[in-house]
Design a protein around this motif. Structure first.
Motif, PDB file in Angstrom:
ATOM      1  N   VAL A   1       0.812  -0.936  -0.065  1.00  0.00           N
ATOM      2  CA  VAL A   1       0.123  -0.234   0.184  1.00  0.00           C
ATOM      3  C   VAL A   1       0.965   1.340  -0.066  1.00  0.00           C
ATOM      4  O   VAL A   1       0.845   1.677  -1.237  1.00  0.00           O
ATOM      5  N   ALA A   2       1.977   0.907   0.861  1.00  0.00           N
ATOM      6  CA  ALA A   2       2.796   2.192   0.784  1.00  0.00           C
ATOM      7  C   ALA A   2       3.559   2.927  -0.366  1.00  0.00           C
ATOM      8  O   ALA A   2       3.409   3.704  -0.538  1.00  0.00           O
TER       9      ALA A   2
ATOM     10  N   GLU B   1       4.066   5.531  -5.430  1.00  0.00           N
ATOM     11  CA  GLU B   1       4.448   5.686  -6.910  1.00  0.00           C
ATOM     12  C   GLU B   1       3.767   6.718  -7.917  1.00  0.00           C
ATOM     13  O   GLU B   1       4.080   6.984  -8.558  1.00  0.00           O
ATOM     14  N   VAL B   2       2.274   7.375  -6.991  1.00  0.00           N
ATOM     15  CA  VAL B   2       2.066   8.446  -7.536  1.00  0.00           C
ATOM     16  C   VAL B   2       1.902   9.220  -6.598  1.00  0.00           C
ATOM     17  O   VAL B   2       1.303  10.129  -6.646  1.00  0.00           O
ATOM     18  N   ALA B   3       2.887   9.480  -6.442  1.00  0.00           N
ATOM     19  CA  ALA B   3       3.957  10.484  -6.007  1.00  0.00           C
ATOM     20  C   ALA B   3       3.088  11.139  -4.754  1.00  0.00           C
ATOM     21  O   ALA B   3       2.510  12.043  -4.406  1.00  0.00           O
TER      22      ALA B   3
ATOM     23  N   VAL C   1      -4.803   8.560  -5.492  1.00  0.00           N
ATOM     24  CA  VAL C   1      -4.972   7.111  -4.775  1.00  0.00           C
ATOM     25  C   VAL C   1      -6.330   6.832  -5.835  1.00  0.00           C
ATOM     26  O   VAL C   1      -6.021   5.467  -6.259  1.00  0.00           O
ATOM     27  N   ALA C   2      -7.555   6.704  -6.424  1.00  0.00           N
ATOM     28  CA  ALA C   2      -7.810   6.128  -7.333  1.00  0.00           C
ATOM     29  C   ALA C   2      -7.013   5.431  -8.319  1.00  0.00           C
ATOM     30  O   ALA C   2      -7.386   4.350  -9.196  1.00  0.00           O
ATOM     31  N   ILE C   3      -6.002   6.017  -8.681  1.00  0.00           N
ATOM     32  CA  ILE C   3      -4.984   5.967 -10.061  1.00  0.00           C
ATOM     33  C   ILE C   3      -3.904   4.261  -9.170  1.00  0.00           C
ATOM     34  O   ILE C   3      -3.994   3.379  -9.688  1.00  0.00           O
TER      35      ILE C   3
ATOM     36  N   VAL D   1      -1.520  15.363 -13.329  1.00  0.00           N
ATOM     37  CA  VAL D   1      -2.164  13.642 -13.685  1.00  0.00           C
ATOM     38  C   VAL D   1      -1.867  12.897 -14.395  1.00  0.00           C
ATOM     39  O   VAL D   1      -1.352  11.689 -15.182  1.00  0.00           O
ATOM     40  N   LEU D   2      -2.032  14.293 -15.404  1.00  0.00           N
ATOM     41  CA  LEU D   2      -1.337  13.376 -16.789  1.00  0.00           C
ATOM     42  C   LEU D   2      -0.423  13.081 -17.117  1.00  0.00           C
ATOM     43  O   LEU D   2       0.413  12.299 -17.641  1.00  0.00           O
ATOM     44  N   ALA D   3       1.093  14.271 -16.723  1.00  0.00           N
ATOM     45  CA  ALA D   3       2.481  13.223 -16.663  1.00  0.00           C
ATOM     46  C   ALA D   3       2.415  12.366 -15.762  1.00  0.00           C
ATOM     47  O   ALA D   3       3.591  11.136 -16.480  1.00  0.00           O
ATOM     48  N   LEU D   4       1.686  11.816 -14.661  1.00  0.00           N
ATOM     49  CA  LEU D   4       1.795  11.127 -13.901  1.00  0.00           C
ATOM     50  C   LEU D   4       0.879   9.324 -14.589  1.00  0.00           C
ATOM     51  O   LEU D   4       2.502   8.452 -14.526  1.00  0.00           O
TER      52      LEU D   4
END
Length: 265
Positions: free
Chosen positions: A126-127, A132-134, A156-158, A186-189
């Motif tokens: 989880v961590a 991974e999504v900053a 979080v949804a991603i 978010v797009l860059a992520l």
């Protein structure tokens, strides 16, 4: 075999056809955009691809997801595909997330169900998913969705969508509800995660600039039917269908207006 193969898909709500005889394919690692105005059938198509259409909506035709027929399949047959094969990120994370469950538990659920993680390994996963999504702050996992910003909720949804390592990510207008700065982040992520994992991407939007950034090939929908398809730059540079020409023309007019002195104010 394509990872996603849609053939002759027609989706109806009563007598109204929401999608009409739609066909397209998406190979492993490919990035495809579905673009069109509101009501063109984009989101309905994404729900149909995962067998998530409401009971009052019916589908005909064929949708093969990793070789498995989705149309007409019982939900129990599709559950194992949702996660390891394909997962979706919706437009509004505040409604997609469970408001009564801490976000750490929501990320843990697919990790537990699909990867069999438990105990310390689950907590570490989880961590790692949040990092991974900053979102490396440990307090995020203990928060409820309403305690986070819009950009944090979408991250979080991603993280939830990617937890089971899907081979296909469906992103249904994932940045429409965000302000411009957060949208770019978010797009860059998404770009980075899709590239790093080698995932296929089905990106749904009404924004030509975003679709051009995120995809290699597009299908243009109007009133539930595909009117044009091809490599994204070819379609945008030389659109053939009058509807696509109007979309491109409107985008160019807006860009020109923003380039004028004071136009972005």
């Amino acid at each position: 075999m394509s990872l996603l193969q849609v053939t002759g898909l027609t989706v109806r709500a009563g007598d109204a056809a929401l999608v009409r005889d739609l066909s397209f394919s998406l190979d492993a690692g490919e990035r495809l955009g579905l673009i069109g105005e509101s009501g063109s059938g984009k989101s309905v198509t994404s729900l149909a691809a995962l067998g998530l259409l409401p009971d009052a909506v019916t589908a005909d035709g064929s949708i093969l997801l990793d070789g498995h027929e989705v149309v007409g399949a019982p939900d129990r047959a599709l559950r194992p595909l949702r996660g390891p094969v394909a997962q979706i990120v919706f437009q509004e994370p505040l409604t997609a997330l469970d408001p009564l469950m801490r976000v750490g538990r929501q990320i843990a659920e697919p990790l537990r169900r699909h990867l069999g993680l438990r105990g310390a390994a689950l907590k570490d996963a989880v961590a790692s998913a949040l990092s991974e999504v900053a979102l490396p702050d440990a307090r995020i996992a203990r928060a409820f969705p309403h305690e986070l910003s819009g950009g944090q909720r979408q991250r979080v949804a991603i993280a939830i969508a990617l937890a089971a390592r899907p081979r296909l990510l469906i992103a249904d207008e994932p940045t429409t509800a965000l302000d411009v700065t957060v949208q770019h982040e978010v797009l860059a992520l998404l770009e980075r995660l899709v590239a790093d994992r080698g995932m296929a991407l089905l990106f749904i939007s009404h924004d030509l600039a975003v679709v051009a950034r995120m995809t290699e090939r597009i299908v243009v929908l109007r009133a539930g039917a595909a009117v044009e398809e091809g490599p994204v730059l070819d379609v945008l540079r030389a659109p053939h269908h009058p509807y696509t020409q109007a979309l491109v023309g409107s985008a160019r007019t807006l860009d020109a207006a923003l380039d004028l002195p004071g136009g972005a104010s």
